[in-house]
Scaffold this active site. Structure first.
Site, PDB file in Angstrom:
ATOM      1  N   HIS A 221      60.865 -16.875  76.032  1.00 31.00           N
ATOM      2  CA  HIS A 221      61.508 -15.602  75.663  1.00 31.00           C
ATOM      3  C   HIS A 221      60.442 -14.503  75.790  1.00 31.00           C
ATOM      4  O   HIS A 221      59.863 -14.331  76.860  1.00 31.00           O
ATOM      5  CB  HIS A 221      62.094 -15.763  74.252  1.00 31.00           C
ATOM      6  N   HIS A 260      66.485 -16.125  84.458  1.00 35.31           N
ATOM      7  CA  HIS A 260      67.137 -15.555  83.279  1.00 35.31           C
ATOM      8  C   HIS A 260      68.337 -16.394  82.873  1.00 35.31           C
ATOM      9  O   HIS A 260      68.998 -16.983  83.728  1.00 35.31           O
ATOM     10  CB  HIS A 260      67.590 -14.107  83.551  1.00 35.31           C
ATOM     11  N   ASP A 311      60.024  -9.267  81.979  1.00 37.99           N
ATOM     12  CA  ASP A 311      58.652  -9.516  81.558  1.00 37.99           C
ATOM     13  C   ASP A 311      57.627  -9.452  82.678  1.00 37.99           C
ATOM     14  O   ASP A 311      56.464  -9.135  82.430  1.00 37.99           O
ATOM     15  CB  ASP A 311      58.557 -10.899  80.886  1.00 37.99           C
TER      16      ASP A 311
HETATM   17  C1  LIG Z   1      62.792 -10.931  78.008  1.00 38.59           C
HETATM   18  C2  LIG Z   1      63.105 -12.338  78.232  1.00 38.59           C
HETATM   19  O1  LIG Z   1      63.127 -13.097  77.300  1.00 38.59           O
HETATM   20  S1  LIG Z   1      63.447 -12.786  79.801  1.00 38.59           S
HETATM   21  C3  LIG Z   1      63.089 -14.524  79.873  1.00 38.59           C
HETATM   22  C4  LIG Z   1      61.603 -14.734  79.778  1.00 38.59           C
HETATM   23  N1  LIG Z   1      61.270 -16.152  80.019  1.00 38.59           N
HETATM   24  C5  LIG Z   1      60.630 -16.542  81.123  1.00 38.59           C
HETATM   25  O2  LIG Z   1      60.265 -15.779  81.995  1.00 38.59           O
HETATM   26  C6  LIG Z   1      60.306 -18.010  81.178  1.00 38.59           C
HETATM   27  C7  LIG Z   1      60.594 -18.593  82.553  1.00 38.59           C
HETATM   28  N2  LIG Z   1      62.031 -18.718  82.783  1.00 38.59           N
HETATM   29  C8  LIG Z   1      62.744 -19.747  82.253  1.00 38.59           C
HETATM   30  O3  LIG Z   1      62.186 -20.671  81.643  1.00 38.59           O
HETATM   31  C9  LIG Z   1      64.241 -19.733  82.433  1.00 38.59           C
HETATM   32  O4  LIG Z   1      64.592 -19.044  83.612  1.00 38.59           O
HETATM   33  C10 LIG Z   1      64.971 -19.091  81.229  1.00 38.59           C
HETATM   34  C11 LIG Z   1      64.507 -19.762  79.924  1.00 38.59           C
HETATM   35  C12 LIG Z   1      64.694 -17.608  81.147  1.00 38.59           C
HETATM   36  C13 LIG Z   1      66.456 -19.309  81.421  1.00 38.59           C
HETATM   37  O5  LIG Z   1      66.719 -20.668  81.334  1.00 38.59           O
HETATM   38  P1  LIG Z   1      68.073 -21.306  81.898  1.00 38.59           P
HETATM   39  O6  LIG Z   1      69.219 -20.413  81.607  1.00 38.59           O
HETATM   40  O7  LIG Z   1      68.131 -22.689  81.405  1.00 38.59           O
HETATM   41  O8  LIG Z   1      67.775 -21.279  83.458  1.00 38.59           O
HETATM   42  P2  LIG Z   1      68.758 -21.628  84.671  1.00 38.59           P
HETATM   43  O9  LIG Z   1      69.982 -22.338  84.185  1.00 38.59           O
HETATM   44  O10 LIG Z   1      68.925 -20.405  85.474  1.00 38.59           O
HETATM   45  O11 LIG Z   1      67.873 -22.662  85.494  1.00 38.59           O
HETATM   46  C14 LIG Z   1      68.304 -23.108  86.761  1.00 38.59           C
HETATM   47  C15 LIG Z   1      67.227 -23.938  87.402  1.00 38.59           C
HETATM   48  O12 LIG Z   1      66.135 -23.099  87.770  1.00 38.59           O
HETATM   49  C16 LIG Z   1      64.940 -23.545  87.173  1.00 38.59           C
HETATM   50  N3  LIG Z   1      64.177 -22.408  86.708  1.00 38.59           N
HETATM   51  C17 LIG Z   1      64.668 -21.379  86.003  1.00 38.59           C
HETATM   52  N4  LIG Z   1      63.674 -20.511  85.741  1.00 38.59           N
HETATM   53  C18 LIG Z   1      62.575 -21.024  86.303  1.00 38.59           C
HETATM   54  C19 LIG Z   1      61.249 -20.580  86.370  1.00 38.59           C
HETATM   55  N5  LIG Z   1      60.864 -19.448  85.788  1.00 38.59           N
HETATM   56  N6  LIG Z   1      60.354 -21.334  87.030  1.00 38.59           N
HETATM   57  C20 LIG Z   1      60.738 -22.483  87.607  1.00 38.59           C
HETATM   58  N7  LIG Z   1      61.980 -22.956  87.583  1.00 38.59           N
HETATM   59  C21 LIG Z   1      62.897 -22.223  86.936  1.00 38.59           C
HETATM   60  C22 LIG Z   1      65.384 -24.377  85.991  1.00 38.59           C
HETATM   61  O13 LIG Z   1      64.392 -25.329  85.623  1.00 38.59           O
HETATM   62  C23 LIG Z   1      66.640 -25.003  86.514  1.00 38.59           C
HETATM   63  O14 LIG Z   1      66.313 -26.083  87.323  1.00 38.59           O
HETATM   64  P3  LIG Z   1      67.098 -27.473  87.203  1.00 38.59           P
HETATM   65  O15 LIG Z   1      68.527 -27.122  87.500  1.00 38.59           O
HETATM   66  O16 LIG Z   1      66.423 -28.345  88.213  1.00 38.59           O
HETATM   67  O17 LIG Z   1      66.894 -27.925  85.787  1.00 38.59           O
HETATM   68  O1  LIG Z   2      68.736 -12.058  77.102  1.00 39.04           O
HETATM   69  C1  LIG Z   2      67.918 -12.979  77.115  1.00 39.04           C
HETATM   70  O2  LIG Z   2      68.212 -14.181  77.049  1.00 39.04           O
HETATM   71  C2  LIG Z   2      66.469 -12.686  77.198  1.00 39.04           C
HETATM   72  C3  LIG Z   2      66.154 -11.276  77.535  1.00 39.04           C
HETATM   73  O3  LIG Z   2      66.142 -10.877  78.670  1.00 39.04           O
HETATM   74  C4  LIG Z   2      65.898 -10.352  76.440  1.00 39.04           C
HETATM   75  O4  LIG Z   2      66.023 -10.726  75.272  1.00 39.04           O
HETATM   76  O5  LIG Z   2      65.534  -9.193  76.723  1.00 39.04           O
END
Ligand SMILES: CC(=O)SCCNC(=O)CCNC(=O)[C@H](O)C(C)(C)COP(=O)(O)OP(=O)(O)OC[C@H]1O[C@@H](n2cnc3c(N)ncnc32)[C@H](O)[C@@H]1OP(=O)(O)O
Ligand SMILES: O=C([O-])CC(=O)C(=O)O
Length: 374
Positions: A221, A260, A311
């Site tokens: 997050h 995301h 981010d």
């Molecule tokens: C402001 C915020 O909070 S924005 C989010 C900030 N977090 C990050 O940047 C952390 C990196 N990103 C992630 O871990 C994820 O994309 C999350 C947690 C944001 C979302 O998670 P989910 O909704 O479960 O992702 P989603 O369903 O789109 O994933 C699809 C596939 O892509 C992969 N994937 C998604 N994001 C990433 C990533 N950043 N790097 C590598 N692989 C990824 C997942 O592992 C998944 O693969 P699988 O089907 O083989 O398991």
């Molecule tokens: O909506 C989400 O899951 C994460 C995000 O981008 C935020 O909190 O700004």
């Protein structure tokens, strides 16, 4: 914007309630706060106007804004007891833990006695968070007990002035302000949902916000801006970035700052902060980190169709303004507090305790055997 197919674990795709505060990824407009597009707000409003909007449902007129800012201005300083607590927290503590403790401690000495004080509690935290972060940081890292008041008009400028001990440039003030707007609110994300669950038990504002800080801390997050910075600093060039990221994907590592839970093709905040990151890179006369970041973005899209979330370019933008990496996520707290508090107020206005069910997958019913027989 194409709707993402939402199903499976993590409550994905399930509505957990109603909100009038924000839309995320709704087709036609990616991200809106109370009906206003985030890019419109970033171009034409200030963070204080956005805070007012989230807390009151409408943008302020000039007189309302002046009054609101004057009231926040008066609440920026910290009580001595809180300063004393901050001084006890070690230098190697994580600043998100400092924010969590600062918020919680303020709730002890200035509690929200009843819900009629909810705006007061939220505004107090909004005004005090920059000082909580910077007072601890400057004391433990520079050995100075800073004056927690500044003449800066905006909270963004105030934060930069406290951190650097000097007047920020107009450009840096503007970028901080835009950044605080972009991070302010995002519907039922994990930390906001934490705040709402806590609010649904009729708990106090400080508890709701303290819990939300804990949820924001994680790298999946809010912690991703910090993790993204650590990653891009390890790359020596755009080509090196692409090579190393290919290895990370092969090892099935998560690349922080990408992907995301809701958006499918892009995060509307990225284009805005990316443009500011580029401007700051040129202003600094060294675009190498920006160029590396762009290479990361290209590589992730070409290889995995994953895009930068809010981010990723925040990392380089903050870095270009001389902000230490460990303070990146606490800045997110200073902003998202507005969304959290607005959701707490909204939850309270039409509350039912949030208590979902679980599918039991454990052992069948069994008897406790005497300890000597286990
Ligand atoms: C402001 C915020 O909070 S924005 C989010 C900030 N977090 C990050 O940047 C952390 C990196 N990103 C992630 O871990 C994820 O994309 C999350 C947690 C944001 C979302 O998670 P989910 O909704 O479960 O992702 P989603 O369903 O789109 O994933 C699809 C596939 O892509 C992969 N994937 C998604 N994001 C990433 C990533 N950043 N790097 C590598 N692989 C990824 C997942 O592992 C998944 O693969 P699988 O089907 O083989 O398991
Ligand atoms: O909506 C989400 O899951 C994460 C995000 O981008 C935020 O909190 O700004």
């Amino acid at each position: 914007m194409v709707d993402k197919k939402l199903s499976g674990a993590g409550l994905r795709g399930q509505s957990a309630g109603e909100t009038a505060l924000c839309t995320v990824g709704k087709s036609g407009s990616g991200l809106t706060y109370a009906g206003y597009d985030v890019s419109d707000l970033a171009d034409n409003a200030t963070f204080e106007e956005v805070a007012y909007l989230l807390f009151n449902g409408e943008l302020p007129n000039q007189a309302q804004l002046d009054e609101y800012k004057a009231s926040l201005f008066k609440q920026r300083d910290l009580p001595q007891a809180l300063k004393d607590v901050l001084k006890l927290i070690p230098k190697d503590a994580h600043p998100m833990d400092v924010m969590r403790t600062g918020c919680s401690f303020l709730g002890n000495i200035e509690p929200e006695a009843d819900f009629s004080q909810q705006h007061q509690a939220a505004n107090r935290l909004l005004a005090a968070f920059p000082a909580i972060m910077c007072y601890w940081y400057r004391f433990t890292h520079d050995g100075v007990e800073i004056d927690c008041t500044t003449d800066e008009d905006s909270l963004g400028g105030h934060f930069l002035a406290l951190l650097h001990g000097k007047t920020p440039s107009e450009q840096h003030r503007k970028v901080m302000d835009v950044s605080l707007i972009l991070y302010a609110e995002h519907e039922f994300n994990a930390s906001t949902f934490t705040a709402r669950v806590c609010a649904s038990t009729l708990s106090d504002m400080f508890s709701c916000i303290t819990g939300a800080i804990g949820s924001l801390r994680g790298p999946l997050h809010g912690g991703a801006n910090e993790a993204a910075m650590d990653m891009i600093q390890k790359f020596s060039s755009p080509a090196d970035a692409k090579e190393q990221m290919a290895g990370m994907l092969e090892r099935k590592e998560k690349i922080m700052g990408f992907g995301h839970a809701i958006y499918r093709e892009s995060d509307p905040r990225n284009v805005i902060i990316k443009a500011w990151s580029e401007k700051l890179a040129h202003e600094n006369g060294d675009t190498s980190l920006y160029d590396i970041s762009v290479a990361c973005e290209e590589f992730m899209w070409d290889s995995k169709k994953l895009f930068c979330n809010a981010d990723f370019f925040h990392a380089s933008a903050y870095h270009f303004m001389g902000i230490p990496t460990k303070l990146f996520t606490p800045i997110f707290v200073c902003s998202r507090l507005t969304g959290w508090a607005a959701h707490v107020m909204e939850q309270r206005s039409n509350n039912r305790i949030i208590r979902p069910s679980a599918d039991y997958v454990g052992p069948e019913p069994r008897k406790v055997s005497p300890i000597s027989q286990r």
